[in-house]
Every structure is written in structure tokens, then in C-alpha cells.
Design an enzyme around this catalytic site. Sequence first.
Site, PDB file in Angstrom:
ATOM      1  N   HIS A 180      -9.464   3.693  -1.733  1.00  0.00           N
ATOM      2  CA  HIS A 180      -8.083   3.154  -1.691  1.00  0.00           C
ATOM      3  C   HIS A 180      -7.458   2.180  -2.698  1.00  0.00           C
ATOM      4  CE1 HIS A 180      -4.598   1.808  -0.056  1.00  0.00           C
ATOM      5  NE2 HIS A 180      -4.663   0.952   0.697  1.00  0.00           N
ATOM      6  N   CYS A 203       0.929  -1.121  -0.016  1.00  0.00           N
ATOM      7  CA  CYS A 203       0.075   0.007  -0.045  1.00  0.00           C
ATOM      8  C   CYS A 203       0.889   1.221  -0.098  1.00  0.00           C
ATOM      9  CB  CYS A 203      -0.858   0.136   1.135  1.00  0.00           C
ATOM     10  SG  CYS A 203      -1.944  -1.464   1.297  1.00  0.00           S
TER      11      CYS A 203
END
Lengths: 381, 111
Positions: free
Chosen positions: A328, A83
Amino acid sequence: MKVYINGLGITQFGDLWGEDLRTLSEKAANAAIADSGIDKTDIDAIYVANMAGGEFGGQAHLGALIADSLKLKVPALRVEGACASGSLAINLARIAVLSGVYKNVLVVGVEKMSDINANEAGKVLASAADEERESFYGVTFPSLYAMITRAHMHRYQSKREDLALVSVKNHHHGVLNPKAQFRKEISVESVLSAPDVASPLGLFDCSPLSDGAAAVIISANKTAKSYAEVVASEIATSSLALSDREDITTLDCVKSAANKAYTFAGISADDIAVAEVHDCFSIAEVLAYEDLGFAKRGEGHLLAREGATYYNARRPVNTSGGLKACGHPVAATGIKQAIEVCLQLTGKAEGRQVEGKLQYALTHNVGGSGATSVINIFKHV
Amino acid sequence: MYKKSPAKAKRGYNAKYTLGIDPKQLYSKQFEATLITWSQIDAPQAGFEALTPYYVAIVELPDGRKVTTQLVDVMSEEDLRVGAKLRPVFRKVYEAGSDGIINYGVKFRLS
């Protein structure tokens, strides 16, 4: 030598069934190039941030894919750090520009996650944990952060209601951001009554699965289009498995990267006017408050309780809506964070603009359960 | 795919099947681990649907090492607390499809 952000481009974030990796990255890249005012042929290299194009959709080799779609034959490569991929790519582009090898680097972060079902996507994301020692036992990312949450609650008496306030605040900001995936207010009650995911975390404590792309031009040239100077960019790592950390109520790699970045920029946490932090789960934003020095150790949840991190309060955090409400698309997130603070520093964050003369902004991007962290600091130009 | 690899299962044998501890000691009456933190998973990882809901946990072993594992035989989440004492049990973790090998590991239960 100084390094600047000279152009911004971002797509809508969300379930974008009509878009694929190529169209998303092309849109963001073309928008950033147009915004920067430079000619496409002035781009010296392309750094693509992407976590798992291969696993999410069977497409790897994204450097070439994006260079091809832009009809450029420049050096192009993919950067991966789960991430944190987006901020890692900015870090590497900054180093390339500082080295003098490149003048303009196009950085594109992209993820296409909605082509597989949620459990399969969860399995792909779980590959950012320790496969042999965590994922093997059926551990999911929500459950890793849930175990951090329980430890934090046990030691510091933080409450689920405090965490819920983080999601409520980020949704409020999401309403104000036209690019956000969720543009809808939520309440503490709706967070607490949402379906269980991994106790003590529920669905509204978790960031969603998203499609999206974001791009910036990292440049050696200060131009009329320069949004900010990148004054510090620090990476730190920690154990891949959460269980190997001495203390799981803090992310030690965030603390060390932040301290190095503050020192390099010659500033302290109190100089940060606005920050985008990695709220993959509500607890993660609370830990960020503490690890970045916005709150004392064990008091992050009190900042949420006070409401201090709304865009119009004393310590604005995640004015984009954060991962929770803005969405996201994994590797696009770090770039989106940079875009949001660039908009803030130049007074262009319409509807959610932080007031006053903003000097410094920070982005906090975390990979895994805190195995990689990248802290970037931007300065008004 | 890769989870079906017998070579991979064999490589992890020592760490997964015994936690690197002599089984006689691991499964003796004196062996006690301590619960550090846990989570009850309702949204499972792909492949763990049949087990859902299930508990994952971080436990501290007598030698001070901390490991990620599953808790079994939990009647209610109310029975769990930080610091609770646990005993290891040898259990199946998952089957890698109909033609895949069965993966085993050490899970824990309240002592």
C-alpha cells in the site's frame, strides 16, 4: 464522449531501498506511455497522486518533479485525498478529458514511505484523521479501524477468524501477482497469533508500509491498446472524524458513491465481475462487501467465511492481493486497483485470471477512516 | 513542530480542556458518559511511546455528542464492555518535546 484507459505501468511494490520518488514515478510513467503506444509528446497533462511526499521524504511539488523527469513541459499538478488520492486523480483526469480540454492525461500515483521509521510513518498517516480531535489523543489508523471492528463484532457477531480469512485470501492472491510486496501464503493461525497492533487487530490484519508507483493513460481515443472504458467515477465524502458518524459499522460515503456510480453506469452490484477494494485493514474489506452491495448489511464476514471472494470463486475481490499482500504505497493504490481490473477485463491477469467474459469491474478506494471514497467503474471494450 | 505551537494549544482550549461543557457540570458526580467502542494500542503514534500500551475510545456524552478520547486506569481489557458507564478526568495528553508546552485533555475512566 467516452473515456478510455490506454496504457498501464506499474513498479514492484515493497521496501525498495534503491528507489526514490523520481525513479519510481519515472519507471511507472514510462511503462504506461510505452504500453499505450502514443508518443510522449501526445501527453497533454500530468496528474500526480501523492499523499505526503513532503512528510515522508521532504519532497513536495511532485507535478513539476515528474514532468521534469519525463522531460515534458506540460501542465502538471498533484492531487491529494489521503489513501484515496490515486482514484481521485483518475476521477479528475476523466473530467478533464470529458471537458474536451485534454485528449491524453498521464496519471501517476506514487508514494515513498520506507525512508522514515514505522512510528513516524504512522504519524504521517494519522494526519489523514482529524488532527485536533483524534490524532491529538494518540489515535493511530489501526486503532480507528480497530474501533470499527469492535463495533461490527458487537452488533453482527463477526469473529476475528472471519477477518483473518480476508488476509489469508489476499495473501493467496499476492503469491500469484509478481508485483506484490508479500508473495507468501499465511494461515488463520498465523494471523491470530501475530503481534498486537491495536486490539482486536493484529499485524496481519494491517496493510504494510510500502514504496511503489503506478501509472495509466486516460484518453479520449479508443485504440487497439484500450484496456477499458471508464464508465463511472464518483466521489463522496463524510465526516473527517470517525466519532462524528452516526453509525461506525458502515462507511456511508462508500454507499453513496457506489450507488451514484451504479446508477450512472446503469448497472447494479451483481453486474460487477471483479473488484479491487480498499483493504487497508481486514475489517475494511468486510465493510466494502456490505457497502458495495456484495453482501447484505451485517453479513460481509459471511462472504469471507464462505471463501466467495477468491479469484476462482463466485465474487472475486482483490485479485492483486489487495493492500494487505500487494502493498500500500498510499497514493499509488487507487491506480494499481485500476490496473488490476484492466488486466482482468482483458484476460491478461496471468495466474489469477477470473474466468468467463468479464463485462464490468469496480475499484473502491477510501481515504482516512471513510472521510473520502472514490468508486470507479470500468467496462470491457 | 506544529504541536509545540502555544497558539494552537490555546485555540483548542475549549474543546480539549472542557469538551465545551461547564467544568462544574463536567466534573460533577452526575456526569456519566457511555463507552461506544475502544482499542488498546500496542503500536503507538510517535510521541506516545512512554504511555504504551494505551486505550483510545469513542464515548457518548449525556448531550448525545460522541467524542474520541483515551481511557485511563484500565486494569484489564476484560473490564471493558460496550455500554459501560464512564467518568471524565482531566489528564496530561503529551509533552511536545523538552521545550514544548504540555498538552492536557479530558480522558475517561470506568465509573
